[in-house]
Scaffold this active site. Structure first.
Site, PDB file in Angstrom:
ATOM      1  N   TYR A  95       0.797  -1.239   0.000  1.00 30.45           N
ATOM      2  CA  TYR A  95       0.000   0.000   0.000  1.00 30.45           C
ATOM      3  C   TYR A  95       0.827   1.285   0.000  1.00 30.45           C
ATOM      4  O   TYR A  95       0.465   2.241  -0.699  1.00 30.45           O
ATOM      5  CB  TYR A  95      -1.005  -0.012   1.161  1.00 30.45           C
ATOM      6  N   GLU A 137      -9.105  -7.113   3.922  1.00 30.14           N
ATOM      7  CA  GLU A 137      -8.376  -8.207   3.263  1.00 30.14           C
ATOM      8  C   GLU A 137      -7.766  -9.162   4.291  1.00 30.14           C
ATOM      9  O   GLU A 137      -7.809 -10.380   4.111  1.00 30.14           O
ATOM     10  CB  GLU A 137      -7.308  -7.622   2.316  1.00 30.14           C
ATOM     11  N   ARG A 204      -3.016 -13.969 -12.526  1.00 27.34           N
ATOM     12  CA  ARG A 204      -4.327 -13.831 -13.161  1.00 27.34           C
ATOM     13  C   ARG A 204      -5.358 -14.391 -12.197  1.00 27.34           C
ATOM     14  O   ARG A 204      -5.013 -15.082 -11.235  1.00 27.34           O
ATOM     15  CB  ARG A 204      -4.428 -14.658 -14.466  1.00 27.34           C
ATOM     16  N   SER A 207     -12.449 -17.816 -13.043  1.00 26.82           N
ATOM     17  CA  SER A 207     -13.611 -18.369 -12.343  1.00 26.82           C
ATOM     18  C   SER A 207     -13.421 -19.857 -12.128  1.00 26.82           C
ATOM     19  O   SER A 207     -12.878 -20.552 -12.993  1.00 26.82           O
ATOM     20  CB  SER A 207     -14.882 -18.175 -13.181  1.00 26.82           C
ATOM     21  N   GLY A 268     -20.490 -16.886 -24.292  1.00 26.28           N
ATOM     22  CA  GLY A 268     -19.128 -17.387 -24.499  1.00 26.28           C
ATOM     23  C   GLY A 268     -18.516 -17.929 -23.221  1.00 26.28           C
ATOM     24  O   GLY A 268     -19.156 -18.650 -22.438  1.00 26.28           O
ATOM     25  N   VAL A 269     -17.268 -17.534 -22.960  1.00 29.91           N
ATOM     26  CA  VAL A 269     -16.550 -18.073 -21.803  1.00 29.91           C
ATOM     27  C   VAL A 269     -17.134 -17.541 -20.478  1.00 29.91           C
ATOM     28  O   VAL A 269     -16.778 -18.016 -19.404  1.00 29.91           O
ATOM     29  CB  VAL A 269     -15.030 -17.793 -21.943  1.00 29.91           C
ATOM     30  N   PRO A 387     -10.965  -5.519 -15.051  1.00 29.30           N
ATOM     31  CA  PRO A 387     -11.363  -4.408 -14.195  1.00 29.30           C
ATOM     32  C   PRO A 387     -12.859  -4.117 -14.349  1.00 29.30           C
ATOM     33  O   PRO A 387     -13.394  -4.220 -15.459  1.00 29.30           O
ATOM     34  CB  PRO A 387     -10.548  -3.231 -14.735  1.00 29.30           C
TER      35      PRO A 387
HETATM   36  N1  LIG Z   1     -17.675 -10.769 -17.834  1.00 27.80           N
HETATM   37  C1  LIG Z   1     -16.605 -10.585 -18.549  1.00 27.80           C
HETATM   38  O1  LIG Z   1     -15.820  -9.695 -18.293  1.00 27.80           O
HETATM   39  C2  LIG Z   1     -16.371 -11.461 -19.716  1.00 27.80           C
HETATM   40  C3  LIG Z   1     -15.533 -11.030 -20.683  1.00 27.80           C
HETATM   41  N2  LIG Z   1     -15.371 -11.785 -21.803  1.00 27.80           N
HETATM   42  C4  LIG Z   1     -14.444 -11.305 -22.811  1.00 27.80           C
HETATM   43  O2  LIG Z   1     -15.172 -11.013 -23.996  1.00 27.80           O
HETATM   44  C5  LIG Z   1     -14.402 -11.436 -25.134  1.00 27.80           C
HETATM   45  C6  LIG Z   1     -15.206 -12.390 -26.005  1.00 27.80           C
HETATM   46  O3  LIG Z   1     -15.550 -13.577 -25.238  1.00 27.80           O
HETATM   47  P1  LIG Z   1     -16.006 -14.900 -25.986  1.00 27.80           P
HETATM   48  O4  LIG Z   1     -16.201 -15.964 -25.025  1.00 27.80           O
HETATM   49  O5  LIG Z   1     -15.067 -15.134 -27.115  1.00 27.80           O
HETATM   50  O6  LIG Z   1     -17.392 -14.446 -26.608  1.00 27.80           O
HETATM   51  P2  LIG Z   1     -17.945 -14.802 -28.066  1.00 27.80           P
HETATM   52  O7  LIG Z   1     -17.387 -13.843 -29.057  1.00 27.80           O
HETATM   53  O8  LIG Z   1     -17.763 -16.268 -28.282  1.00 27.80           O
HETATM   54  O9  LIG Z   1     -19.486 -14.442 -27.877  1.00 27.80           O
HETATM   55  C7  LIG Z   1     -20.278 -15.149 -26.935  1.00 27.80           C
HETATM   56  C8  LIG Z   1     -21.719 -14.844 -27.142  1.00 27.80           C
HETATM   57  O10 LIG Z   1     -21.974 -13.481 -26.832  1.00 27.80           O
HETATM   58  C9  LIG Z   1     -22.785 -12.936 -27.858  1.00 27.80           C
HETATM   59  N3  LIG Z   1     -22.534 -11.498 -27.979  1.00 27.80           N
HETATM   60  C10 LIG Z   1     -21.334 -10.908 -28.242  1.00 27.80           C
HETATM   61  N4  LIG Z   1     -21.509  -9.581 -28.333  1.00 27.80           N
HETATM   62  C11 LIG Z   1     -22.820  -9.341 -28.128  1.00 27.80           C
HETATM   63  C12 LIG Z   1     -23.633  -8.173 -28.116  1.00 27.80           C
HETATM   64  N5  LIG Z   1     -23.094  -6.971 -28.359  1.00 27.80           N
HETATM   65  N6  LIG Z   1     -24.960  -8.309 -27.863  1.00 27.80           N
HETATM   66  C13 LIG Z   1     -25.498  -9.513 -27.624  1.00 27.80           C
HETATM   67  N7  LIG Z   1     -24.789 -10.648 -27.643  1.00 27.80           N
HETATM   68  C14 LIG Z   1     -23.477 -10.575 -27.908  1.00 27.80           C
HETATM   69  C15 LIG Z   1     -22.405 -13.684 -29.097  1.00 27.80           C
HETATM   70  O11 LIG Z   1     -23.486 -13.658 -30.030  1.00 27.80           O
HETATM   71  C16 LIG Z   1     -22.199 -15.072 -28.576  1.00 27.80           C
HETATM   72  O12 LIG Z   1     -23.417 -15.781 -28.550  1.00 27.80           O
HETATM   73  C17 LIG Z   1     -13.158 -12.092 -24.575  1.00 27.80           C
HETATM   74  O13 LIG Z   1     -12.115 -11.169 -24.658  1.00 27.80           O
HETATM   75  C18 LIG Z   1     -13.494 -12.407 -23.153  1.00 27.80           C
HETATM   76  O14 LIG Z   1     -12.374 -12.391 -22.308  1.00 27.80           O
HETATM   77  C19 LIG Z   1     -16.030 -12.956 -21.980  1.00 27.80           C
HETATM   78  C20 LIG Z   1     -16.866 -13.430 -21.026  1.00 27.80           C
HETATM   79  C21 LIG Z   1     -17.052 -12.746 -19.788  1.00 27.80           C
END
Ligand SMILES: NC(=O)C1=CN([C@@H]2O[C@H](COP(=O)(O)OP(=O)(O)OC[C@H]3O[C@@H](n4cnc5c(N)ncnc54)[C@H](O)[C@@H]3O)[C@@H](O)[C@H]2O)C=CC1
Length: 394
Positions: A95, A137, A204, A207, A268-269, A387
């Protein structure tokens, strides 16, 4: 405790600091990495490049300045920061480094406006914030260390199994090297990972994608074309390789008990935290709709695991599958992206809680649709993998 003079100065200068806070935090990170290169591995450098990390720091500081007179609200506002810090094993001696560099950045950006008195007041405010975070923490570190199977700091694990879940997602099962039990986490939480890449430490958090079982943890990682750590997991690491884990954390969790219906939505993921949340909700006896959106069949992970749960809980679980692209509509519920009509059709009756995680565009769309369907903010729960930021259209 700030003196009354310090309080007055903070009040008088807060608007100008707030106005320049993003510039200050953008200046702060390079300055800190130059003075203290040893802390750089704690920060995902991609989030520096996109400006996500400086924006997140600025909004946390602002939230704290606004809420500090109400300790309960201030603690709540800092929850996300505490979770990220815990998964990185941030310690009290880090800190003062941040404090020194933040004050230097404020001085550089605001110039002569930062008199000795102004610097003293903001320094005291930073110390108050740091003390609160250190306290929250250390409580979390203590609780996890005292839990059966818990530990403090880093614990050594080996990759016991690897499974390809989709064209881009791979799961890694991690077992402790000491062969002892591992502590339960709360479904929906993530875990800190420490690795060495090119002789440098990197951190990193991912989940936890499988339900707690007392013996191992599972993380599931999407290979990102420009992701240093995700490519290392996919392209370099093998069964038997060693990695270190830091404590689990995260507040995208369900209360221990509850019976409100749920709608879980992932893109997605973003499905990784949903898998254990889904099982917990079903074990609690809740009605659940789980909507998952994938690009196409090749990108659809964990389909069999979710179907198995649907067979185990036929009266409680409704699975909705959405592919952005598909030639054949026979095994999906919707082709295209999620839209209002689709979500309205499956939103459970009653007063559902909704959890959603996915790419930013997906979460923005889902958030706006749920809001328009009358789901209030306290029933809408989401999490950013990197973030935190607002759910505003990019
Ligand atoms: N909560 C978070 O911060 C998350 C961040 N991500 C990030 O997002 C990026 C893409 O992740 P992927 O798993 O490859 O996703 P992807 O490109 O495989 O898309 C996953 C789903 O989201 C839908 N989608 C994407 N943009 C959309 C929108 N504007 N409106 C409605 N639906 C939409 C797509 O149609 C698809 O069905 C990566 O860089 C990943 O790290 C992914 C998941 C969670």
């Amino acid at each position: 405790m700030l003196t009354s003079t310090q309080e007055r100065i903070i009040e008088a200068t807060a608007p100008v600091v707030a106005e320049h806070l993003t510039t200050i935090t953008q200046h702060f990170y390079p300055l800190m990495f130059e003075r203290y290169p040893e802390v750089a591995p704690l920060f995902n450098q991609t989030h520096q490049a996109t400006g996500g990390q400086p924006r997140a720091l600025a909004s946390s500081v602002l939230a704290y300045v606004q809420l500090r007179k109400n300790p309960a609200q201030a603690r709540h506002a800092l929850e996300t920061v505490v979770n990220k810090h815990v998964s990185l094993d941030i310690q009290p001696d880090q800190y003062p480094i941040v404090g020194e560099c933040l004050m230097a950045a404020i001085g550089d950006v605001l110039g002569e406006a930062v008199t000795e008195e102004v610097a003293d007041a903001w320094g005291a405010l930073y110390q108050e914030l740091a003390d609160l975070l250190i306290d929250l923490e250390s409580q979390r570190y203590r609780e996890f260390a005292e839990a059966p199977g818990g530990w403090r700091g880093a614990r050594s694990f080996r990759i016991a199994d690897i499974r390809q879940e989709s064209a881009v997602i791979r799961s890694f099962v991690l077992e402790p090297e000491d062969g002892q039990p591992v502590a339960d986490f709360r479904p929906g939480q993530f875990i800190g990972v420490r690795l060495t890449i090119d002789d440098k430490p990197v951190y990193r958090h991912y989940s936890l994608s499988a339900f707690p079982n007392g013996r191992s943890y599972r993380i599931s990682i999407k290979r990102e074309a420009d992701g240093v750590v995700s490519r290392h997991f996919h392209d370099v690491l093998n069964i038997g390789d060693r990695i270190e884990l830091l404590p689990p954390a995260g507040d995208l969790t369900l209360p221990e008990e509850g019976h409100d219906p749920l709608m879980l939505l992932s893109g997605g993921v973003g499905q990784t935290p949903m898998l254990s949340l889904l099982r917990q909700a079903l074990e609690q006896g809740r009605q659940v709709v789980y909507l998952h959106a994938a690009l196409d069949e090749d990108h659809h992970a964990f389909g069999n695991d979710v179907q198995a749960l649907a067979r185990d809980y036929p009266d409680q679980l409704r699975v909705v599958t959405v592919y952005e692209q598909a030639d054949d509509a026979s095994h999906v519920d919707h082709i295209g992206r999620v839209d209002r009509e689709l979500i309205a059709r499956y939103l459970p009756a009653g007063a559902p809680h909704c959890y959603y995680v996915g790419p930013q565009g997906f979460m923005v769309a889902v958030d706006q649709i749920l809001q328009s369907l009358g789901v209030p903010a306290e029933r809408r729960h989401f999490e950013h993998f990197g973030p935190s930021r607002a759910l505003e259209a990019a």
